[in-house]
Design a protein around this motif. Structure first.
Motif, mmCIF file in Angstrom:
data_model
loop_
_atom_site.group_PDB
_atom_site.id
_atom_site.type_symbol
_atom_site.label_atom_id
_atom_site.label_comp_id
_atom_site.label_asym_id
_atom_site.label_seq_id
_atom_site.Cartn_x
_atom_site.Cartn_y
_atom_site.Cartn_z
ATOM 1 N N ASP A 149 0.859 -1.186 0.000
ATOM 2 C CA ASP A 149 0.000 0.000 0.000
ATOM 3 C C ASP A 149 0.892 1.232 0.000
ATOM 4 O OD1 ASP A 149 -0.751 -0.778 3.449
ATOM 5 O OD2 ASP A 149 0.953 0.294 2.629
ATOM 6 N N ASP A 150 0.346 2.318 0.441
ATOM 7 C CA ASP A 150 1.083 3.583 0.327
ATOM 8 C C ASP A 150 2.101 3.830 1.419
ATOM 9 O OD1 ASP A 150 -1.728 5.524 -0.962
ATOM 10 O OD2 ASP A 150 -0.280 4.205 -1.936
ATOM 11 N N TYR A 151 2.071 3.015 2.479
ATOM 12 C CA TYR A 151 2.906 3.437 3.596
ATOM 13 C C TYR A 151 3.422 2.309 4.490
ATOM 14 C CZ TYR A 151 -1.662 2.880 5.781
ATOM 15 O OH TYR A 151 -2.865 2.385 6.178
ATOM 16 N N LYS A 152 2.767 1.151 4.509
ATOM 17 C CA LYS A 152 3.117 0.147 5.494
ATOM 18 C C LYS A 152 4.252 -0.723 4.965
ATOM 19 C CE LYS A 152 -0.452 -1.530 7.420
ATOM 20 N NZ LYS A 152 -1.671 -2.323 7.631
ATOM 21 N N LEU A 153 5.421 -0.577 5.584
ATOM 22 C CA LEU A 153 6.583 -1.355 5.181
ATOM 23 C C LEU A 153 6.713 -2.595 6.056
ATOM 24 C CD1 LEU A 153 9.116 1.610 4.801
ATOM 25 C CD2 LEU A 153 8.116 0.278 2.945
ATOM 26 N N SER A 154 7.038 -3.723 5.411
ATOM 27 C CA SER A 154 7.338 -4.952 6.140
ATOM 28 C C SER A 154 8.797 -5.308 5.861
ATOM 29 C CB SER A 154 6.432 -6.095 5.670
ATOM 30 O OG SER A 154 5.085 -5.827 5.974
ATOM 31 N N PHE A 155 9.576 -5.464 6.915
ATOM 32 C CA PHE A 155 11.013 -5.632 6.777
ATOM 33 C C PHE A 155 11.456 -7.072 7.004
ATOM 34 C CE2 PHE A 155 12.718 -1.308 6.557
ATOM 35 C CZ PHE A 155 11.623 -0.550 6.947
ATOM 36 N N TYR A 193 5.315 7.488 11.344
ATOM 37 C CA TYR A 193 5.121 6.039 11.425
ATOM 38 C C TYR A 193 5.992 5.504 12.564
ATOM 39 C CZ TYR A 193 4.320 7.435 6.558
ATOM 40 O OH TYR A 193 3.916 8.105 5.433
ATOM 41 N N TYR A 207 7.624 1.916 14.175
ATOM 42 C CA TYR A 207 7.939 0.514 13.928
ATOM 43 C C TYR A 207 8.630 -0.050 15.165
ATOM 44 C CZ TYR A 207 7.266 1.417 8.897
ATOM 45 O OH TYR A 207 6.749 1.761 7.661
ATOM 46 N N PHE A 241 5.645 -2.824 11.445
ATOM 47 C CA PHE A 241 4.809 -1.629 11.474
ATOM 48 C C PHE A 241 3.891 -1.641 12.691
ATOM 49 C CE2 PHE A 241 2.191 1.753 9.886
ATOM 50 C CZ PHE A 241 0.894 1.402 10.201
ATOM 51 N N TYR A 248 0.433 4.501 12.057
ATOM 52 C CA TYR A 248 0.657 5.613 11.128
ATOM 53 C C TYR A 248 -0.227 6.771 11.569
ATOM 54 C CZ TYR A 248 -0.266 8.147 6.671
ATOM 55 O OH TYR A 248 -0.468 9.090 5.688
ATOM 56 N N ILE A 287 -4.199 7.243 11.580
ATOM 57 C CA ILE A 287 -4.688 6.772 10.290
ATOM 58 C C ILE A 287 -4.798 5.244 10.271
ATOM 59 C CG2 ILE A 287 -4.327 6.788 7.795
ATOM 60 C CD1 ILE A 287 -4.846 9.556 9.116
ATOM 61 N N ASP A 288 -3.795 4.584 10.821
ATOM 62 C CA ASP A 288 -3.758 3.116 10.787
ATOM 63 C C ASP A 288 -3.012 2.638 12.019
ATOM 64 O OD1 ASP A 288 -3.321 0.419 10.329
ATOM 65 O OD2 ASP A 288 -2.659 0.655 8.265
ATOM 66 N N SER A 337 -3.160 -0.696 12.943
ATOM 67 C CA SER A 337 -3.360 -2.138 12.847
ATOM 68 C C SER A 337 -2.209 -2.949 13.433
ATOM 69 C CB SER A 337 -3.576 -2.538 11.383
ATOM 70 O OG SER A 337 -2.467 -2.159 10.594
ATOM 71 N N GLY A 384 1.576 7.997 -0.479
ATOM 72 C CA GLY A 384 1.107 7.794 -1.838
ATOM 73 C C GLY A 384 2.201 8.090 -2.846
#
Lengths: 112, 116
Positions: free
Chosen positions: A96-102, B33, B35, B45, B48, B55-56, B58, B99
């Motif tokens: 998506d636009d922002y969620k990074l998984s490392f 953000y 982490y 994550f 955000y 916003i998020d 989760s 985005g």
């Protein structure tokens, strides 16, 4: 769940030798792909990213990575290692636009 | 141009205490953000935020964890009644927008929380 696998938690190379860091992702849908580098006591710095278009991506400090959809890989390379390349490297994906998984990271040491 | 600032860099808390981690984004960045990196794992994550909005969230544990990004001042990650399993490195990142700037998250040096 999406995951990123970095093969090898530690890599040791000689100065001037090829650096190859492996990254595989687990998804049938190609994600956005990134490589970050972290020097001691610093934040992560973006090396390069793939979103769309050319599958060979060039980044900073002479690094490049190639997206291979058939292999679900995004390996990072540098033709000739320099002492200043000693750091920890993280592969990351995003859908998506922002969620990074490392990935868990690969520590690179460079031998003189 | 200062980068993302996090403080403290190291924080030691006893079980049951509260931990407050602060993050000042880069100048001009309105997206933050958080982490978390557990030992031997990659960064995960958590949340955000934009100014005054979540916003998020989760990736946030359902209990004891909260985050805010007020109109003025830094973003705060708050952990109440810490337990040993909260010991980790907490990284903050910021971006100018999301985005179109996908991936251009600038990271701070992290706060290493140790719970004894």
């Amino acid at each position: 769940a999406q995951s990123v696998t970095q093969l090898g938690s530690h890599v040791s190379v000689s100065e001037g030798a090829l650096v190859l860091l492996r990254c595989n992702y687990s998804s049938s849908v190609p994600p956005y792909l990134f490589w970050y580098v972290q020097y001691p006591n610093q934040g992560l710095q973006l090396l390069l990213k793939y979103t769309t278009g050319a599958t060979l991506v060039k980044g900073i400090n002479g690094f490049e990575a190639e997206f291979k959809k058939s292999e679900t890989s995004f390996h990072l390379t540098k033709p000739s290692a320099h002492m200043s390349d000693a750091a920890e490297y993280f592969c990351a994906v995003s859908y998506d636009d922002y969620k990074l998984s490392f990935g868990a990271g690969t520590t690179v040491t460079v031998r003189a | 141009n200062a980068g993302v600032m996090q403080n403290p860099r190291h924080l030691v808390r006893r079980r049951g205490q509260e931990a407050r981690l602060r993050c000042s984004p880069m100048k001009g960045h309105s997206h933050v953000y958080w982490y978390r990196q557990l030992p031997e794992e990659g960064l995960k994550f958590m949340v955000y935020l934009q100014k005054e909005n979540i916003i998020d969230e989760s990736g946030m544990p359902k209990e004891r964890f909260s985050a805010e990004f007020p109109k003025e001042g830094p973003s705060i990650l708050r952990i109440q009644q810490v337990v040993r399993g909260d010991s980790a490195a907490y990284f903050c990142a910021s971006s100018q927008n999301s985005g179109t700037d996908l991936g251009e998250q600038y990271f701070g040096p992290g706060t290493r929380l140790t719970v004894t």
